[in-house]
Motif scaffolding. Structure first.
Motif, PDB file in Angstrom:
ATOM      1  N   VAL A   3       1.008 -15.717  59.225  1.00 14.52           N
ATOM      2  CA  VAL A   3       0.098 -16.112  60.309  1.00 14.52           C
ATOM      3  C   VAL A   3      -0.989 -16.999  59.709  1.00 14.52           C
ATOM      4  O   VAL A   3      -1.829 -16.536  58.937  1.00 14.52           O
ATOM      5  N   THR A   4      -0.965 -18.289  60.057  1.00  9.94           N
ATOM      6  CA  THR A   4      -2.060 -19.167  59.622  1.00  9.94           C
ATOM      7  C   THR A   4      -3.229 -18.942  60.580  1.00  9.94           C
ATOM      8  O   THR A   4      -3.027 -18.729  61.784  1.00  9.94           O
ATOM      9  N   GLY A   5      -4.443 -18.934  60.055  1.00  8.20           N
ATOM     10  CA  GLY A   5      -5.596 -18.674  60.924  1.00  8.20           C
ATOM     11  C   GLY A   5      -5.667 -17.225  61.368  1.00  8.20           C
ATOM     12  O   GLY A   5      -6.256 -16.914  62.411  1.00  8.20           O
ATOM     13  N   GLY A   6      -5.122 -16.333  60.569  1.00  8.30           N
ATOM     14  CA  GLY A   6      -5.070 -14.906  60.932  1.00  8.30           C
ATOM     15  C   GLY A   6      -6.414 -14.209  60.855  1.00  8.30           C
ATOM     16  O   GLY A   6      -6.521 -13.044  61.230  1.00  8.30           O
ATOM     17  N   ALA A   7      -7.457 -14.930  60.377  1.00  7.97           N
ATOM     18  CA  ALA A   7      -8.807 -14.342  60.384  1.00  7.97           C
ATOM     19  C   ALA A   7      -9.604 -14.810  61.598  1.00  7.97           C
ATOM     20  O   ALA A   7     -10.795 -14.528  61.696  1.00  7.97           O
ATOM     21  N   GLY A   8      -8.957 -15.514  62.501  1.00 10.02           N
ATOM     22  CA  GLY A   8      -9.646 -16.012  63.699  1.00 10.02           C
ATOM     23  C   GLY A   8      -9.451 -15.075  64.883  1.00 10.02           C
ATOM     24  O   GLY A   8      -8.795 -14.031  64.784  1.00 10.02           O
ATOM     25  N   ARG A  10     -10.446  -3.786  67.338  1.00 10.35           N
ATOM     26  CA  ARG A  10     -10.304  -4.146  65.928  1.00 10.35           C
ATOM     27  C   ARG A  10     -10.889  -5.529  65.678  1.00 10.35           C
ATOM     28  O   ARG A  10     -11.533  -5.771  64.678  1.00 10.35           O
ATOM     29  N   THR A  11     -10.622  -6.447  66.592  1.00  2.14           N
ATOM     30  CA  THR A  11     -11.136  -7.816  66.461  1.00  2.14           C
ATOM     31  C   THR A  11     -11.431  -8.375  67.854  1.00  2.14           C
ATOM     32  O   THR A  11     -10.989  -7.820  68.860  1.00  2.14           O
ATOM     33  N   GLY A  12     -12.169  -9.485  67.871  1.00  2.00           N
ATOM     34  CA  GLY A  12     -12.501 -10.115  69.150  1.00  2.00           C
ATOM     35  C   GLY A  12     -13.129 -11.477  68.909  1.00  2.00           C
ATOM     36  O   GLY A  12     -13.107 -11.984  67.787  1.00  2.00           O
ATOM     37  N   PRO A  13     -13.721 -12.053  69.939  1.00  3.20           N
ATOM     38  CA  PRO A  13     -14.330 -13.376  69.787  1.00  3.20           C
ATOM     39  C   PRO A  13     -15.511 -13.318  68.817  1.00  3.20           C
ATOM     40  O   PRO A  13     -16.205 -12.308  68.750  1.00  3.20           O
ATOM     41  N   HIS A  14     -15.730 -14.410  68.097  1.00  3.24           N
ATOM     42  CA  HIS A  14     -16.784 -14.373  67.075  1.00  3.24           C
ATOM     43  C   HIS A  14     -17.736 -15.553  67.168  1.00  3.24           C
ATOM     44  O   HIS A  14     -18.586 -15.734  66.319  1.00  3.24           O
ATOM     45  N   THR A  15     -17.604 -16.373  68.232  1.00  5.56           N
ATOM     46  CA  THR A  15     -18.402 -17.593  68.308  1.00  5.56           C
ATOM     47  C   THR A  15     -19.870 -17.276  68.593  1.00  5.56           C
ATOM     48  O   THR A  15     -20.163 -16.499  69.508  1.00  5.56           O
ATOM     49  N   SER A  51      -9.385  -7.294  56.729  1.00  4.96           N
ATOM     50  CA  SER A  51      -9.417  -6.155  55.804  1.00  4.96           C
ATOM     51  C   SER A  51      -8.175  -5.284  56.034  1.00  4.96           C
ATOM     52  O   SER A  51      -7.709  -5.140  57.170  1.00  4.96           O
ATOM     53  N   ASN A  52      -7.626  -4.757  54.957  1.00  5.27           N
ATOM     54  CA  ASN A  52      -6.391  -3.944  54.983  1.00  5.27           C
ATOM     55  C   ASN A  52      -5.142  -4.757  55.338  1.00  5.27           C
ATOM     56  O   ASN A  52      -4.113  -4.171  55.682  1.00  5.27           O
ATOM     57  N   ARG A  53      -5.256  -6.080  55.312  1.00 11.18           N
ATOM     58  CA  ARG A  53      -4.063  -6.900  55.579  1.00 11.18           C
ATOM     59  C   ARG A  53      -3.756  -7.752  54.359  1.00 11.18           C
ATOM     60  O   ARG A  53      -4.657  -8.029  53.549  1.00 11.18           O
TER      61      ARG A  53
END
Ligand SMILES: NC(=O)c1ccc[n+]([C@@H]2O[C@H](COP(=O)([O-])OP(=O)(O)OC[C@H]3O[C@@H](n4cnc5c(N)ncnc54)[C@H](O)[C@@H]3O)[C@@H](O)[C@H]2O)c1
Length: 331
Positions: free
Chosen positions: A5-10, A179-184, A42-44
Motif C-alpha cells: 500500500v503506497t501512502g498507507g500512512a494517509g 484506529r485512523t481518520g482524517p488528519h488535515t 504503528s504495528n504495521r
C-alpha cells in the motif's frame, strides 16, 4: 495475501490497511510521511521512502516476494495548492507514479489498484454519472489523476500489467474503530469546515454557491463513508483477476453511494447529530466550483459485489468522534 500500500500512512491508505487486516491480509506500507502520520503505521510493516525510489521497492520485494497486488494511494491532494504550483503536483503525482509503475514492472509486479477521483468527470449539473460519462477535470490536481489513468491504460495495453482505477466520490468519516481518520489541519472539504464552524465562536458556516440547478440550490455530492471505500479495495483485491483480464487489462470503477446529498441537507444532518444549530451564510461559488453529481453504482456492484453499508449520518458521527478524540479537523 500481502498487499503493498503506497501512502498507507494517509487518511485513506491507513483505513484500507485496517480493512485488509480485518480480512486476514497483510499490508506492507511505503510512505514518505510527507503528509501521512507516523502513528497510523504503528504495528504495521512499514518502509519510509518515496514511491519513485527503485532501491526501496527492490528491498520491499526482496523482503516480501509474495506481494500479490499494489494499492497506489500515495499522492498530494490539495486542489488549490495544485493551482498555485502545478509543477509540484505533476512531479509528485504523475512523474513519480510513472516511475513507480515502471519499477514495479521491472520487479515483475503485474497488478495495481489506483486511488483515482470523481473530480475527473465533467458532471457539472447535479446529475448521475457512469464510468462512461464525459471527463473534464477542473484542476491541475484532477488532471494529474487523469494523466495517471492514461498511463495505466497504456501500460496495461502494452506490457504484462493489469490495473484498476477506483474513482472515489466524496470520502467522509473515519475508521469506525477509531484506529485512523482524517488528519488535515486546515480542511478545505465540507465536513472539515462544518467541524471547524462548531468549534469557532461564531458558529458560522459559509455555503459557497446557492443558485445551482439542484433541489435546494446548493451543490450536490456523493458522500461515501471511508470504511465502505476501504471495503471496496478489499473486494478489488479479491476479484482482481475477474475485473481485469487479457481482453480488458485496464478497468475503471466508480465508488460512491449512488445518492446525491446537497450541502444544505448535509448541514441539517450534521446539526441533528451534533445537537447544535449552525449559522448559515451564503456566498458566491468559488472559482471552479460546480453543481456536482453522484454516481451510478451498477459497475461496482457487478464487478466488486460491493454495496456501501454506512449512512451519511454515520460518516458525520464518525468524523465528529474522530475529531473529539484527536482534536484534528476532518478533511
Ligand atoms: N481524500 C479524498 O477526498 C480523496 C478523494 C478522491 C481521491 N483521493 C485519492 O486518494 C489517495 C489518498 O488520499 P488521502 O486523502 O488519504 O491523502 P493523504 O494525504 O492523507 O495520504 C496520502 C499519503 O501519501 C503519502 N505520499 C505522498 N507522496 C508520496 C510519495 N511521493 N512517496 C511516498 N508517499 C507519499 C503521504 O505521506 C500520505 O501518507 C490520493 O491519491 C488521493 O488523490 C482522495
Amino acid at each position: 495475501m500481502k498487499i503493498l500500500v503506497t501512502g498507507g500512512a494517509g487518511y485513506i491508505g491507513s483505513t484500507v490497511c485496517s480493512a485488509l487486516e480485518d480480512k486476514g491480509h497483510t499490508p506492507i506500507i511505503i510512505d514518505s510521511l510527507i503528509t501521512g502520520k507516523k502513528n497510523y503505521i504503528s504495528n504495521r510493516i512499514f518502509y519510509k521512502g518515496d514511491i519513485s525510489e527503485k532501491e526501496i521497492l527492490t528491498e520491499i520485494f526482496r523482503d516480501h516476494p509474495e506481494i500479490h497486488t499494489t494499492i497506489h494511494c500515495a499522492g498530494l491532494i490539495i486542489v488549490p495548492e495544485s493551482s498555485k504550483d502545478p509543477y509540484k503536483y505533476y512531479n509528485e503525482n504523475l512523474i513519480k507514479s510513472i516511475q513507480l509503475f515502471n519499477n514495479l514492472l521491472t520487479l515483475g509486479q503485474t497488478r495495481l489498484i489506483f486511488s483515482s477521483t470523481a473530480s475527473l468527470y465533467k458532471s457539472s449539473d447535479g446529475t448521475m454519472v457512469t464510468e462512461k460519462s464525459e471527463l473534464l477535470p477542473q484542476s491541475p490536481y484532477a488532471r494529474t489523476k487523469m494523466s495517471i489513468e492514461m498511463v495505466l491504460k497504456d501500460f496495461s495495453n502494452s506490457y504484462n500489467f493489469k490495473a484498476i482505477s477506483l474513482r472515489y466520490f466524496n470520502p467522509i468519516g473515519a475508521d469506525p474503530k477509531m484506529r485512523t481518520g482524517p488528519h488535515t489541519q486546515n480542511p478545505s472539504h465540507v465536513v472539515g469546515k462544518l467541524i471547524e464552524s462548531i468549534n469557532s465562536e461564531s458558529n458560522i458556516f459559509t455555503i459557497t454557491g446557492t443558485n445551482w440547478n439542484t433541489r435546494d440550490g446548493t451543490g450536490i455530492r456523493d458522500y461515501v463513508h471511508v470504511w465502505d471505500l476501504a471495503q471496496a479495495h478489499v473486494s478489488a483485491i479479491e476479484y482482481f483477476d475477474n475485473i481485469v483480464t487479457q481482453d480488458t487489462p485496464y478497468n475503471v470503477i466508480n465508488l460512491g453511494t449512488g445518492e446525491g446529498t446537497t450541502v444544505l441537507e448535509l448541514v441539517t444532518a450534521f446539526e441533528e447529530i451534533n445537537g447544535t444549530k449552525i449559522i448559515k451564510v451564503s456566498s458566491p461559488p468559488r472559482q471552479g466550483d460546480v453543481a456536482g453529481g453522484y454516481t451510478n453504482r451498477d459497475k461496482a456492484l457487478n464487478l466488486l459485489k460491493w454495496t456501501p453499508r454506512m449512512s451519511i449520518e454515520q460518516g458525520l458521527a464518525d468524523a465528529l468522534k474522530w475529531f473529539n478524540k484527536n482534536n484534528v479537523q476532518s478533511s
